[in-house]
Design an enzyme around this catalytic site. Structure first.
Site, PDB file in Angstrom:
ATOM      1  N   MET A  59      38.864  45.225  31.545  1.00  0.00           N
ATOM      2  CA  MET A  59      37.447  44.875  31.423  1.00  0.00           C
ATOM      3  C   MET A  59      36.595  45.790  32.301  1.00  0.00           C
ATOM      4  SD  MET A  59      37.283  40.798  30.897  1.00  0.00           S
ATOM      5  CE  MET A  59      37.383  40.367  32.621  1.00  0.00           C
ATOM      6  N   HIS A  91      40.033  49.607  39.541  1.00  0.00           N
ATOM      7  CA  HIS A  91      40.526  49.841  40.901  1.00  0.00           C
ATOM      8  C   HIS A  91      41.966  50.340  40.786  1.00  0.00           C
ATOM      9  CE1 HIS A  91      42.545  46.062  40.180  1.00  0.00           C
ATOM     10  NE2 HIS A  91      41.387  45.424  40.053  1.00  0.00           N
ATOM     11  N   HIS A  99      44.397  48.757  38.190  1.00  0.00           N
ATOM     12  CA  HIS A  99      44.311  49.229  36.801  1.00  0.00           C
ATOM     13  C   HIS A  99      44.979  50.602  36.656  1.00  0.00           C
ATOM     14  CE1 HIS A  99      40.571  46.641  37.106  1.00  0.00           C
ATOM     15  NE2 HIS A  99      41.115  46.136  36.017  1.00  0.00           N
ATOM     16  N   GLU A 120      50.971  41.949  36.767  1.00  0.00           N
ATOM     17  CA  GLU A 120      51.522  40.660  37.196  1.00  0.00           C
ATOM     18  C   GLU A 120      50.501  39.879  38.014  1.00  0.00           C
ATOM     19  OE1 GLU A 120      55.177  41.349  39.262  1.00  0.00           O
ATOM     20  OE2 GLU A 120      56.279  41.814  37.426  1.00  0.00           O
ATOM     21  N   GLN A 176      48.492  35.093  32.334  1.00  0.00           N
ATOM     22  CA  GLN A 176      48.008  35.904  31.210  1.00  0.00           C
ATOM     23  C   GLN A 176      49.144  36.754  30.638  1.00  0.00           C
ATOM     24  OE1 GLN A 176      44.157  38.172  31.218  1.00  0.00           O
ATOM     25  NE2 GLN A 176      45.479  39.866  31.772  1.00  0.00           N
ATOM     26  N   ARG A 191      36.779  41.278  41.081  1.00  0.00           N
ATOM     27  CA  ARG A 191      35.891  40.248  41.626  1.00  0.00           C
ATOM     28  C   ARG A 191      35.838  40.265  43.155  1.00  0.00           C
ATOM     29  NH1 ARG A 191      37.865  37.238  36.737  1.00  0.00           N
ATOM     30  NH2 ARG A 191      35.999  36.805  35.505  1.00  0.00           N
TER      31      ARG A 191
HETATM   32  P1  AMP Z   1      40.963  43.071  34.120  1.00  0.00           P
HETATM   33  O1  AMP Z   1      40.143  44.310  33.984  1.00  0.00           O
HETATM   34  O2  AMP Z   1      40.700  42.308  35.373  1.00  0.00           O
HETATM   35  O3  AMP Z   1      40.972  42.226  32.874  1.00  0.00           O
HETATM   36  O4  AMP Z   1      42.450  43.562  34.289  1.00  0.00           O
HETATM   37  C1  AMP Z   1      43.024  44.458  33.379  1.00  0.00           C
HETATM   38  C2  AMP Z   1      44.484  44.575  33.667  1.00  0.00           C
HETATM   39  O5  AMP Z   1      44.681  45.035  35.006  1.00  0.00           O
HETATM   40  C3  AMP Z   1      45.222  43.244  33.561  1.00  0.00           C
HETATM   41  O6  AMP Z   1      46.470  43.465  32.931  1.00  0.00           O
HETATM   42  C4  AMP Z   1      45.383  42.849  34.997  1.00  0.00           C
HETATM   43  O7  AMP Z   1      46.486  41.989  35.213  1.00  0.00           O
HETATM   44  C5  AMP Z   1      45.596  44.181  35.649  1.00  0.00           C
HETATM   45  N1  AMP Z   1      45.313  44.100  37.091  1.00  0.00           N
HETATM   46  C6  AMP Z   1      44.206  43.608  37.670  1.00  0.00           C
HETATM   47  N2  AMP Z   1      44.325  43.630  39.014  1.00  0.00           N
HETATM   48  C7  AMP Z   1      45.554  44.157  39.278  1.00  0.00           C
HETATM   49  C8  AMP Z   1      46.287  44.427  40.480  1.00  0.00           C
HETATM   50  N3  AMP Z   1      45.784  44.162  41.680  1.00  0.00           N
HETATM   51  N4  AMP Z   1      47.515  44.955  40.363  1.00  0.00           N
HETATM   52  C9  AMP Z   1      48.061  45.198  39.133  1.00  0.00           C
HETATM   53  N5  AMP Z   1      47.415  44.981  37.979  1.00  0.00           N
HETATM   54  C10 AMP Z   1      46.193  44.446  38.036  1.00  0.00           C
END
Ligand code: AMP
Length: 286
Positions: free
Chosen positions: A34, A38, A41, A152, A157, A191
């Site tokens: 989304m 960081h 991702h 993870e 999810q 966040r």
């Molecule tokens: P989001 O943009 O928050 O929807 O996350 C996109 C993807 O990045 C999802 O598969 C999350 O689980 C993964 N993700 C988010 N934060 C982390 C993190 N700290 N370490 C590993 N993967 C992450």
């Protein structure tokens, strides 16, 4: 130097790009995001790169996975910055559809993963996992990716998506990637920018508590006693509220009373208006 990244915004253009790679015999990895990227991702992109010669990242702030009182409107958005980070990490293509491309008029279908989506975050975020499962199903089918990578960090999810891919015969291999953390243990999250310095100082107590719980359970302590102590520790740590702290079967996420198979400890807490989630593995020691 700002790196630029080829970008497509329609299913048609995405399919053309991926189709050309497949025709050339190249496997394709998909990293759904989304945005507000960081290092967490980027770890997914790097893992995708290690598994496939081509990596596509999607950027879509999916309205259907946010509740009416959640942060959809204020969710951080910066496509130019995200594209540069993705290019630097070895991504080949950005897929950034708008809401009308993803949900055209008369869109009506949702994907429901069943009981696994009703545990942990389920009751606190009604409709969230249906929104996630639906958009990820669409992304997997739109891209025809061979592999899709998920963190993870969002363990429920990840397991929901594994359930959906298995149940609907979606051919993509679903790969989980370990959580990337700050040096004090706080899981990286888009966040985290919402946290005040005071809240940021409290935040690592979540991971600390999960780690201590895993250590004790693996050491032979009773799950129920450790869970009660963990809850007491979290309650005293300065969080505004605690949604749940669960010791669960790692696959189904159903409650785990004894560590007789792989488990996962999952928690969700609030700091002001910001909700933090984290989780950790807990495995029987032979
Ligand atoms: P989001 O943009 O928050 O929807 O996350 C996109 C993807 O990045 C999802 O598969 C999350 O689980 C993964 N993700 C988010 N934060 C982390 C993190 N700290 N370490 C590993 N993967 C992450």
């Amino acid at each position: 130097m700002i790196l630029s990244l080829p970008t497509v915004r329609t299913v048609r253009d995405l399919r053309a790009a991926v189709g050309a790679w497949h025709a050339a015999g190249e496997r394709v990895a998909l990293v759904p995001t989304m945005g507000a990227l960081h290092r967490g991702h980027l770890a997914l992109v790097e893992r995708g790169r290690a598994l496939c010669p081509r990596v596509v990242a999607s950027l879509f702030v999916n309205p259907t996975q946010f509740g009416p009182n959640e942060d959809f409107v204020r969710y951080p958005r910066d496509e130019v910055r995200d594209a540069a980070l993705l290019a630097g990490a070895g991504c080949d293509l950005l897929y950034a559809p708008d809401v009308a491309e993803m949900y055209p008029e008369r869109f009506a279908t949702t994907v429901d993963a069943g009981p696994i989506a009703e545990r942990q975050c389920g009751p606190f975020r009604p409709g969230h996992f249906a929104g996630v499962a639906t958009v990820v199903t669409k992304l997997l089918l739109q891209s025809a990716a061979d592999v899709a990578l998920f963190g993870e960090k969002d363990f429920q999810q990840l397991q929901v998506i594994r359930r959906v891919a298995r149940d609907l015969d979606i051919p993509a291999v679903i790969e989980g990637v370990p959580t990337v953390r700050e040096s004090d243990g706080l899981a990286l999250s888009s966040r985290n920018v919402y946290l005040t310095p005071e809240q940021r100082a409290v935040a690592p107590a979540l991971y600390r508590t999960l780690t201590e719980m895993a250590r004790r359970i693996e050491g032979g302590s009773e799950v129920a006693a450790v869970a009660a102590d963990g809850l007491a520790t979290l309650s005293g740590a300065g969080f505004t509220a605690i949604d749940y702290l669960d010791v669960a079967d790692a696959e189904t996420l159903a409650p785990l009373a004894r560590l007789d198979r792989p488990g996962r400890i999952l928690g969700a807490v609030w700091l002001g208006k910001t909700r933090l989630i984290d989780n950790i593995t807990v495995v029987p020691v032979r």
